[in-house]
Design a protein around this motif. Structure first.
Motif, PDB file in Angstrom:
ATOM      1  N   THR A 245      15.060 -95.084  12.001  1.00 56.05           N
ATOM      2  CA  THR A 245      13.658 -94.852  11.621  1.00 56.05           C
ATOM      3  C   THR A 245      12.691 -95.795  12.329  1.00 56.05           C
ATOM      4  OG1 THR A 245      13.750 -96.408   9.760  1.00 56.05           O
ATOM      5  CG2 THR A 245      14.454 -94.149   9.334  1.00 56.05           C
ATOM      6  N   GLN A 248      10.031 -94.675  15.221  1.00 57.14           N
ATOM      7  CA  GLN A 248       8.820 -93.930  14.910  1.00 57.14           C
ATOM      8  C   GLN A 248       7.627 -94.868  14.910  1.00 57.14           C
ATOM      9  OE1 GLN A 248       9.006 -91.872  11.167  1.00 57.14           O
ATOM     10  NE2 GLN A 248       6.781 -91.864  10.950  1.00 57.14           N
ATOM     11  N   GLY A 249       6.591 -94.511  15.657  1.00 57.14           N
ATOM     12  CA  GLY A 249       5.375 -95.291  15.678  1.00 57.14           C
ATOM     13  C   GLY A 249       4.401 -94.806  14.622  1.00 57.14           C
ATOM     14  N   GLU A 250       3.248 -95.480  14.548  1.00 57.05           N
ATOM     15  CA  GLU A 250       2.257 -95.083  13.546  1.00 57.05           C
ATOM     16  C   GLU A 250       1.702 -93.697  13.836  1.00 57.05           C
ATOM     17  OE1 GLU A 250      -1.832 -96.838  11.479  1.00 57.05           O
ATOM     18  OE2 GLU A 250      -0.900 -97.852  13.182  1.00 57.05           O
ATOM     19  N   PHE A 251       1.522 -93.397  15.124  1.00 58.89           N
ATOM     20  CA  PHE A 251       0.966 -92.100  15.507  1.00 58.89           C
ATOM     21  C   PHE A 251       1.864 -91.351  16.480  1.00 58.89           C
ATOM     22  CE2 PHE A 251      -2.658 -94.944  14.646  1.00 58.89           C
ATOM     23  CZ  PHE A 251      -3.202 -94.287  13.555  1.00 58.89           C
ATOM     24  N   SER A 252       3.087 -91.764  16.627  1.00 59.56           N
ATOM     25  CA  SER A 252       3.971 -91.129  17.612  1.00 59.56           C
ATOM     26  C   SER A 252       5.352 -90.885  17.014  1.00 59.56           C
ATOM     27  CB  SER A 252       4.102 -92.023  18.847  1.00 59.56           C
ATOM     28  OG  SER A 252       4.726 -93.248  18.504  1.00 59.56           O
TER      29      SER A 252
END
Length: 291
Positions: A245, A248-252
């Motif tokens: 997990t 996973q980036g904040e917006f990607s």
């Protein structure tokens, strides 16, 4: 040449030949089941070697135009995935060994000794196996913090062992109950202690059950997420299930890298299932029948 009559062949153990339409339905059902089981893994692999632009293109491409295996390298370069993998391997392996040893002793006692309220004990084992893990997070967290075990291997090994014990005990009780008591009696007449009879007679004869119990414990420990996320928050103590997990980036959502990490994470489980396939299937089948 001796010709065996059809009726006699049946008595010798030959399975009756199914009619054509039943064989067709059986084959179709097995094919659908196999394809349905393999499709998520195959789709995950295709995603792992695809470029992100291919995943967003329409119409959807089922085969990537330019397969890129570099995503597997980025799994290890962008996060310490090797450390996550090693942590999962240590935690799952130790939990499996400890759980199977304790479960074997408990199952032997339930199957062989004249325990009072054996039925109540078995009911408690079954009830504990159905306990939701989420209800144990808070009390276990406080327990681990009080014992100063957070961010350590025992913080996961202890609960994984305890949570896996009911299933392992149920599997082994069925196997131990099916072994004739005369074999143990003969071993003890020859000088074995009760523990020696368990180790030299019962355990070898229960090999499929032991393998089944060990695989179930290992897979459950390897896949567990909630306790691993709550108890081991330090990066060097993360496990694979939590580490996946972190890409996973904040917006990607880098799906190719995440898919590559998942493929790497399932390799040990698939490898063990393939190696011990026969014993695992025999254990599940025999355990289900004898239980």
């Amino acid at each position: 040449m001796t010709v065996v009559p059809r009726s006699r062949a049946s008595t010798l153990g030959d399975a009756p030949r199914l009619p054509l339409h039943e064989r067709f339905v059986k084959g179709l059902g097995l094919t659908v089941m196999i394809l349905g089981g393999l499709f998520p893994l195959a789709w995950m692999f295709i995603t792992s070697i695809s470029a992100e632009t291919d995943l967003q293109s329409l119409p959807l491409r089922y085969i990537p135009a330019n397969p890129n295996f570099g995503n597997y390298g980025r799994v290890f370069s962008e996060q310490p995935f090797g450390t996550f993998f090693l942590n999962s391997l240590i935690v799952s392996s130790v939990s499996t060994v400890v759980a199977v040893v304790i479960a074997a002793l408990a199952a032997y006692a339930l199957a062989r000794l004249n325990l009072k309220r054996r039925g109540l004990l078995m009911t408690l084992v079954v009830a504990f196996s159905m306990f939701p893990v989420v209800s144990l997070v808070v009390p276990l967290f406080r327990l681990m913090r009080g014992a100063d075990l957070l961010n350590s291997y025992p913080a996961l090994i202890l609960p994984y062992t305890a949570l896996s014990l009911p299933v392992a005990i149920l599997v082994l009780v069925a196997f131990f109950s099916s072994i004739p008591k005369d074999l143990e009696a003969a071993a003890m007449v020859d000088g074995c202690s009760r523990f020696g009879a368990l180790w030299r007679v019962v355990v070898p004869l229960s090999a499929p059950g032991m393998v089944t119990a060990a695989l179930l414990v290992f897979v459950n420990s390897w896949n567990e997420f909630l306790l691993a996320l709550s108890f081991n928050t330090r990066e060097t103590m993360r496990t694979v299930s939590v580490g996946v997990t972190l890409y996973q980036g904040e917006f990607s959502f880098p799906w190719p890298i995440i898919s590559a990490a998942i493929i790497i994470a399932v390799v040990p489980v698939v490898t063990l299932i393939v190696i011990f396939q026969k014993r695992f299937v025999a254990g599940l089948t025999a355990g289900g029948v004898k239980a």
